[in-house]
Design a protein around this motif. Structure first.
Motif, short mmCIF file in Angstrom:
data_model
loop_
_atom_site.label_atom_id
_atom_site.label_comp_id
_atom_site.label_asym_id
_atom_site.label_seq_id
_atom_site.Cartn_x
_atom_site.Cartn_y
_atom_site.Cartn_z
N ARG A 145 57.11 37.41 42.59
CA ARG A 145 56.80 38.43 43.43
C ARG A 145 55.38 39.13 42.89
NH1 ARG A 145 61.81 40.48 43.20
NH2 ARG A 145 63.05 39.17 44.53
N GLU A 146 55.30 39.51 41.48
CA GLU A 146 54.26 40.07 40.95
C GLU A 146 53.07 39.26 40.97
OE1 GLU A 146 53.75 40.73 36.37
OE2 GLU A 146 55.29 41.77 36.95
N ASP A 147 53.01 37.89 40.98
CA ASP A 147 51.91 37.13 41.02
C ASP A 147 51.51 36.97 42.41
OD1 ASP A 147 52.18 36.41 38.35
OD2 ASP A 147 53.01 34.43 38.45
N LEU A 148 52.30 36.85 43.14
CA LEU A 148 51.98 36.94 44.77
C LEU A 148 51.28 38.15 45.22
CD1 LEU A 148 52.25 35.64 47.68
CD2 LEU A 148 54.31 36.76 47.89
N ALA A 149 51.51 39.32 44.53
CA ALA A 149 50.79 40.43 44.81
C ALA A 149 49.27 40.34 44.36
CB ALA A 149 51.27 41.68 44.18
N LYS A 150 48.99 39.79 43.11
CA LYS A 150 47.87 39.55 42.57
C LYS A 150 47.12 38.58 43.47
CE LYS A 150 48.85 39.80 37.72
NZ LYS A 150 49.17 39.17 36.54
N VAL A 151 47.70 37.61 43.98
CA VAL A 151 47.01 36.54 44.86
C VAL A 151 46.58 37.08 46.02
CG1 VAL A 151 47.50 34.33 45.93
CG2 VAL A 151 48.09 34.57 43.60
N ARG A 152 47.52 37.84 46.66
CA ARG A 152 47.37 38.41 48.17
C ARG A 152 45.98 39.37 48.01
NH1 ARG A 152 52.19 41.38 49.48
NH2 ARG A 152 53.01 39.57 49.67
N SER A 153 46.02 40.39 46.97
CA SER A 153 44.87 41.05 47.03
C SER A 153 43.73 40.30 46.71
CB SER A 153 45.03 42.22 45.84
OG SER A 153 45.35 41.66 44.55
N ALA A 154 43.63 39.37 45.78
CA ALA A 154 42.54 38.67 45.66
C ALA A 154 41.86 37.83 46.66
CB ALA A 154 42.77 37.65 44.36
N VAL A 155 42.83 37.24 47.66
CA VAL A 155 42.55 36.51 48.74
C VAL A 155 41.96 37.47 49.79
CG1 VAL A 155 43.60 35.56 50.89
CG2 VAL A 155 44.16 34.72 48.48
N VAL A 156 42.37 38.69 49.89
CA VAL A 156 41.79 39.68 51.04
C VAL A 156 40.34 39.91 50.55
CG1 VAL A 156 42.23 42.10 51.65
CG2 VAL A 156 44.45 40.34 51.46
N LEU A 157 40.42 40.45 49.51
CA LEU A 157 39.27 40.74 48.90
C LEU A 157 38.09 39.59 49.12
CD1 LEU A 157 39.90 42.99 45.77
CD2 LEU A 157 39.01 43.55 47.76
N PHE A 158 38.50 38.50 48.77
CA PHE A 158 37.54 37.37 48.91
C PHE A 158 37.35 37.13 50.25
CE2 PHE A 158 36.87 32.65 49.32
CZ PHE A 158 35.77 32.65 48.45
N ALA A 159 38.16 37.24 51.37
CA ALA A 159 37.95 36.92 52.53
C ALA A 159 37.00 37.89 53.19
CB ALA A 159 39.36 36.85 53.46
N CYS A 160 37.12 39.10 52.96
CA CYS A 160 36.17 40.33 53.43
C CYS A 160 34.96 40.22 52.75
CB CYS A 160 36.83 41.65 52.93
SG CYS A 160 38.41 42.13 53.79
N SER A 191 33.14 30.47 41.58
CA SER A 191 33.75 30.16 40.41
C SER A 191 34.24 31.39 39.54
CB SER A 191 32.68 29.69 39.30
OG SER A 191 31.68 30.66 39.14
N MET A 192 33.39 32.65 40.01
CA MET A 192 33.97 33.95 39.59
C MET A 192 35.19 34.42 40.53
SD MET A 192 30.40 35.92 39.07
CE MET A 192 31.28 37.41 39.05
N ALA A 193 35.38 34.18 41.55
CA ALA A 193 36.60 34.53 42.39
C ALA A 193 37.80 33.95 41.95
CB ALA A 193 36.52 34.06 43.84
N GLY A 194 37.63 32.71 41.39
CA GLY A 194 38.95 31.88 40.66
C GLY A 194 39.29 32.74 39.46
N ARG A 195 38.65 33.56 38.73
CA ARG A 195 39.13 34.03 37.29
C ARG A 195 40.46 34.86 37.45
NH1 ARG A 195 33.61 35.83 34.81
NH2 ARG A 195 32.38 33.59 34.40
#
Length: 127
Positions: free
Chosen positions: A36-51, A97-101
């Motif tokens: 759940r903790e990791d999902l929150a990290k991934v979700r925020s990274a994906v939203v920021l990346f998409a925007c 490459s920076m988005a994957g960090r």
């Protein structure tokens, strides 16, 4: 028969089985919490990346077009488009490459470590 105050083998094995069940349940709860903790990290990274990708594509499209028009004055139109396209690909590769960090630390390291400890504990109890 077991002497008074001593436990029978069946009782000991039953306790071991119960302890192992409790450990497995605890490990599952820990794994769910970590996921759940990791999902929150991934979700925020994906939203920021998409925007960022959508806004960047819209803005960059016009800048690239202007660059091609500016370079046409100096070089042939096909060369201008090639120069601008190559530069765009390099910038895109750097950004991706920076988005994957932030995603490198995704996993269940605490669960894996406690499972190793539990297995070691169970091995010492069985001996």
């Amino acid at each position: 028969m077991a002497a008074p105050g001593e436990r029978s083998i069946a009782d000991v094995l039953s306790d071991i089985a119960g302890n192992i069940q409790q450990i497995v349940r605890a490990e599952m709860r820990l794994a769910k919490a970590e996921l759940r903790e990791d999902l929150a990290k991934v979700r925020s990274a994906v939203v920021l990346f998409a925007c960022g990708a959508v806004a960047g594509i819209l803005g960059i499209a016009f800048v690239l077009l202007a660059m091609v028009y500016a370079l046409v004055i100096v070089v042939a139109p096909w060369a201008a488009a090639l120069i601008v396209g190559t530069a765009t690909i390099v910038i895109a590769a750097i950004c991706l490459s920076m988005a994957g960090r932030p995603l490198k630390d995704v996993g269940v390291p605490r669960t894996a470590e406690t499972i190793r400890e539990d297995i070691q504990w169970a091995k010492t109890r069985v001996k």
